[in-house]
Design a protein around this motif. Structure first.
Motif, PDB file in Angstrom:
ATOM      1  N   ASN A   1      24.601  40.502  32.672  1.00 17.56           N
ATOM      2  CA  ASN A   1      24.585  41.615  31.717  1.00 17.56           C
ATOM      3  C   ASN A   1      25.949  42.302  31.658  1.00 17.56           C
ATOM      4  N   LEU A   2      26.583  42.437  32.844  1.00 17.36           N
ATOM      5  CA  LEU A   2      27.922  43.049  32.888  1.00 17.36           C
ATOM      6  C   LEU A   2      28.942  42.176  32.166  1.00 17.36           C
ATOM      7  N   ILE A   3      28.810  40.858  32.290  1.00 18.90           N
ATOM      8  CA  ILE A   3      29.714  39.955  31.577  1.00 18.90           C
ATOM      9  C   ILE A   3      29.593  40.158  30.074  1.00 18.90           C
ATOM     10  N   GLN A   4      28.350  40.263  29.614  1.00 17.70           N
ATOM     11  CA  GLN A   4      28.130  40.465  28.179  1.00 17.70           C
ATOM     12  C   GLN A   4      28.745  41.792  27.714  1.00 17.70           C
ATOM     13  N   ARG A   5      28.575  42.827  28.527  1.00 21.18           N
ATOM     14  CA  ARG A   5      29.139  44.131  28.184  1.00 21.18           C
ATOM     15  C   ARG A   5      30.663  44.092  28.213  1.00 21.18           C
ATOM     16  N   SER A   6      31.225  43.293  29.157  1.00 22.69           N
ATOM     17  CA  SER A   6      32.679  43.195  29.244  1.00 22.69           C
ATOM     18  C   SER A   6      33.259  42.583  27.980  1.00 22.69           C
ATOM     19  N   ARG A   7      32.576  41.571  27.497  1.00 23.61           N
ATOM     20  CA  ARG A   7      33.081  40.901  26.293  1.00 23.61           C
ATOM     21  C   ARG A   7      33.023  41.808  25.060  1.00 23.61           C
ATOM     22  N   GLN A   8      32.172  42.859  25.123  1.00 26.86           N
ATOM     23  CA  GLN A   8      32.023  43.765  23.978  1.00 26.86           C
ATOM     24  C   GLN A   8      32.737  45.101  24.177  1.00 26.86           C
ATOM     25  N   ALA A   9      33.376  45.267  25.345  1.00 26.17           N
ATOM     26  CA  ALA A   9      34.029  46.551  25.636  1.00 26.17           C
ATOM     27  C   ALA A   9      35.177  46.810  24.648  1.00 26.17           C
ATOM     28  N   GLU A  10      35.326  48.063  24.251  1.00 25.98           N
ATOM     29  CA  GLU A  10      36.341  48.434  23.261  1.00 25.98           C
ATOM     30  C   GLU A  10      37.409  49.355  23.831  1.00 25.98           C
ATOM     31  N   THR A  11      37.140  49.916  25.032  1.00 27.33           N
ATOM     32  CA  THR A  11      38.092  50.873  25.607  1.00 27.33           C
ATOM     33  C   THR A  11      38.367  50.520  27.059  1.00 27.33           C
ATOM     34  N   PHE A  12      39.511  51.052  27.505  1.00 25.57           N
ATOM     35  CA  PHE A  12      39.867  50.842  28.907  1.00 25.57           C
ATOM     36  C   PHE A  12      38.898  51.557  29.839  1.00 25.57           C
ATOM     37  N   GLU A  13      38.347  52.673  29.384  1.00 22.59           N
ATOM     38  CA  GLU A  13      37.391  53.403  30.208  1.00 22.59           C
ATOM     39  C   GLU A  13      36.146  52.552  30.471  1.00 22.59           C
ATOM     40  N   GLU A  14      35.689  51.849  29.470  1.00 22.58           N
ATOM     41  CA  GLU A  14      34.529  50.968  29.652  1.00 22.58           C
ATOM     42  C   GLU A  14      34.844  49.859  30.651  1.00 22.58           C
ATOM     43  N   ILE A  15      36.037  49.303  30.553  1.00 25.28           N
ATOM     44  CA  ILE A  15      36.430  48.246  31.481  1.00 25.28           C
ATOM     45  C   ILE A  15      36.452  48.769  32.903  1.00 25.28           C
ATOM     46  N   ASP A  16      37.012  49.988  33.102  1.00 30.03           N
ATOM     47  CA  ASP A  16      37.058  50.571  34.446  1.00 30.03           C
ATOM     48  C   ASP A  16      35.653  50.761  35.014  1.00 30.03           C
TER      49      ASP A  16
ATOM     50  N   ALA B   1      32.717  37.101  36.359  1.00 31.07           N
ATOM     51  CA  ALA B   1      32.599  38.383  35.667  1.00 31.07           C
ATOM     52  C   ALA B   1      33.873  39.203  35.824  1.00 31.07           C
ATOM     53  N   LEU B   2      34.425  39.198  37.053  1.00 34.96           N
ATOM     54  CA  LEU B   2      35.645  39.968  37.305  1.00 34.96           C
ATOM     55  C   LEU B   2      36.806  39.429  36.465  1.00 34.96           C
ATOM     56  N   LYS B   3      36.889  38.102  36.344  1.00 32.91           N
ATOM     57  CA  LYS B   3      37.957  37.505  35.529  1.00 32.91           C
ATOM     58  C   LYS B   3      37.784  37.846  34.054  1.00 32.91           C
ATOM     59  N   ILE B   4      36.548  37.824  33.607  1.00 29.85           N
ATOM     60  CA  ILE B   4      36.307  38.128  32.188  1.00 29.85           C
ATOM     61  C   ILE B   4      36.670  39.573  31.872  1.00 29.85           C
ATOM     62  N   THR B   5      36.358  40.509  32.790  1.00 28.03           N
ATOM     63  CA  THR B   5      36.739  41.915  32.556  1.00 28.03           C
ATOM     64  C   THR B   5      38.264  42.059  32.540  1.00 28.03           C
ATOM     65  N   ALA B   6      38.918  41.292  33.444  1.00 25.95           N
ATOM     66  CA  ALA B   6      40.382  41.337  33.475  1.00 25.95           C
ATOM     67  C   ALA B   6      40.957  40.772  32.173  1.00 25.95           C
TER      68      ALA B   6
END
Length: 490
Positions: free
Chosen positions: A405-420, A457-462
């Motif tokens: 679920n976090l991976i899916q959210r990472s791919r849709q994140a729009e801001t740096f705050e969401e990524i953090d 997941a960590l790589k995808i967020t990066a």
């Protein structure tokens, strides 16, 4: 096939990085690289195993050869034993010869050397000193620690033969008389002193001469000896000849039950009327006397396999033994009441127990019930283990679903705050998984599966963070260009 199938089952997990992403290695590359490393390690391990197995195989071949040669030699080995018996004119020596001949006929690897001795006492001493490994003794002979019983051979009884003119009617009447005894070291010699002591006689109460049967009968026939004491089988030819050719008679020894109190191996017995002469009958009534058993002994350190084979031949080839010596018809398993104060040798006991059910057969019901309980208990443990493993797997699957679920959210994140926030959640989940691993709420295999998903997941967020950073820079450059154009227009 491996990477392709992984992509088919979860292509969203292995999506290629977007334009402008960093050169961070993809999970597929990591998988191929690790597989290559494992192949190299496996090849090196196999080579090392082959180098190790070669000397082991050579040593095994040598050991097999040595053990095979030893086994072959053991099968061809001849075992030699010495049997202590008695005088050649007595009964033990020819009986021992009969045993030795039949044993060698039935098993040529067993050779028994029969030696002449004075009798039971000497035989016991030879057995203890390992000068003989087998011995025939009376069962009222004082035992030695090394001796063990094989079988009871035949019955012997006490004979007290007296001359008609001696006036001797009982053992007590021997006082003041001259008695011919067997040689010192024989069972008969020891038995006489036990009987005389029981009847209150001392060595100073009479004269005695110890010697052979021939010497005793010569003294008796000449009138120099008033009595002869011998322990012999019933119906013995020597006694018959003496009683039929001299004016002699048998005297009762009628306190066997009282003697048994001190020497439990003695038994009360009778010399039947007419045993040695029919008309007139000798004895003229059933005469009370004392019985002992001639017993075959063996040293306790003789191989049980050898002793079992000797015992088998004694009982299974008795007809051959009887042909050599009629007394062999009385060979029997030693009884607790009539044997020596010695245990039966384990080899002989193994033969006697051959038809008894083994431990498993004798305790089949208890073993079956125990096995049922053990089976139920093990089944219950396996069920508990399966339930525990399923719980571990379910908990690990729960964490994997959260990561997905976090991976899916990472791919849709729009801001740096969401990524953090997503990265913080990832590290919090990792901490929780480490705790669960320590407390065995998940197993090692599930943990390895989780770490693969977590690292992805960590790589995808990066990757997503870098994409957003590139977008931000591009947007900033566009704004700057637009400002410059606007200024130029003005």
């Amino acid at each position: 096939m491996g990477p392709k199938s992984i992509g088919q089952t979860g292509n969203w997990l292995l999506a290629p990085p977007q334009s402008g992403a960093s050169n961070f290695p993809s999970p597929i590359f990591i998988f191929i690289e690790n597989t290559f490393d494992f192949a190299i390690i496996d090849r090196v391990s196999t080579s090392m195993q082959n180098k190790f197995l070669l000397p082991v195989a050579l040593v095994s071949v040598v050991l097999i050869g040595v053990f095979g040669g030893t086994l072959h030699q053991d099968k061809q080995r001849v075992y030699e034993l010495t049997m202590a018996t008695g005088t050649k004119t007595g009964y033990y020596y020819p009986f021992g010869q009969g045993i030795a001949e039949v044993v060698m006929q039935q098993n040529p690897r067993l050779r028994i050397k029969v030696v002449e001795t004075q009798g039971s006492d000497e035989n016991m001493r030879r057995l203890e000193a390992n000068e003989a490994q087998l011995a025939i003794v009376q069962n009222d002979t004082a035992a030695v620690p090394q001796a063990r019983v094989i079988a009871s051979l035949f019955k012997e009884v006490f004979h007290l033969i007296v001359s008609e003119q001696s006036g001797i009617e009982s053992v007590s009447d021997l006082k003041g008389k001259h008695i011919a005894l067997m040689a010192q070291g024989s069972g008969s010699y020891s038995s006489f002193w036990f009987v005389s002591k029981h009847y209150g006689l001392k060595a100073s109460d009479f004269q005695y001469t110890a010697g052979s049967w021939t010497e005793a009968t010569n003294l008796f026939a000449s009138g120099e000896a008033d009595a002869i004491f011998r322990v012999l089988p019933l119906g013995n030819d020597l006694v018959r000849d003496l009683l039929q050719n001299t004016p002699g008679k048998l005297v009762p020894i009628d306190q066997a039950a009282a003697m048994k109190i001190k020497l439990p191996y003695l038994q009360a017995d009778l010399i039947p009327k007419g045993t040695y002469k029919a008309a007139p009958a000798v004895p003229d009534v059933d005469l009370p006397t004392v019985e002992v058993q001639a017993t075959l002994l063996v040293r306790k350190d003789v191989d049980p396999v050898i002793v079992k084979e000797i015992t088998r031949i004694l009982f299974e080839h008795r007809r051959n033994l009887v042909a050599a010596n009629s007394l062999a018809a009385m060979i029997s398993q030693p009884s607790k009441s009539g044997g020596l104060a010695l245990p039966v040798h384990e080899g002989a006991q193994a033969y006697y127990d051959r038809e008894k059910p083994n431990f498993i057969a004798a305790n089949s019901n208890v073993i079956g019930l125990s096995f049922s309980f053990v089976t139920l208990f093990v089944s219950w443990l396996l069920q508990l283990r399966a339930r525990f493993l399923q719980q571990q797997k379910n908990r690990a699957d729960k964490f994997n679903l959260i990561i997905l679920n976090l991976i899916q959210r990472s791919r849709q994140a729009e801001t740096f705050e969401e990524i953090d926030r997503l990265q913080e959640e990832l590290f919090e989940i990792f901490k929780q998984v480490i705790v669960d691993l320590d407390e065995e709420r998940i197993d090692a295999d599930s943990f390895h599966s989780f770490t693969f998903t977590w690292e992805t997941a960590l790589k995808i967020t990066a990757e997503r963070e870098k994409v957003l950073r590139n977008w931000s820079l591009a947007s900033h450059d566009l704004k700057a260009d637009f400002t410059d154009v606007k200024k130029m227009e003005e």
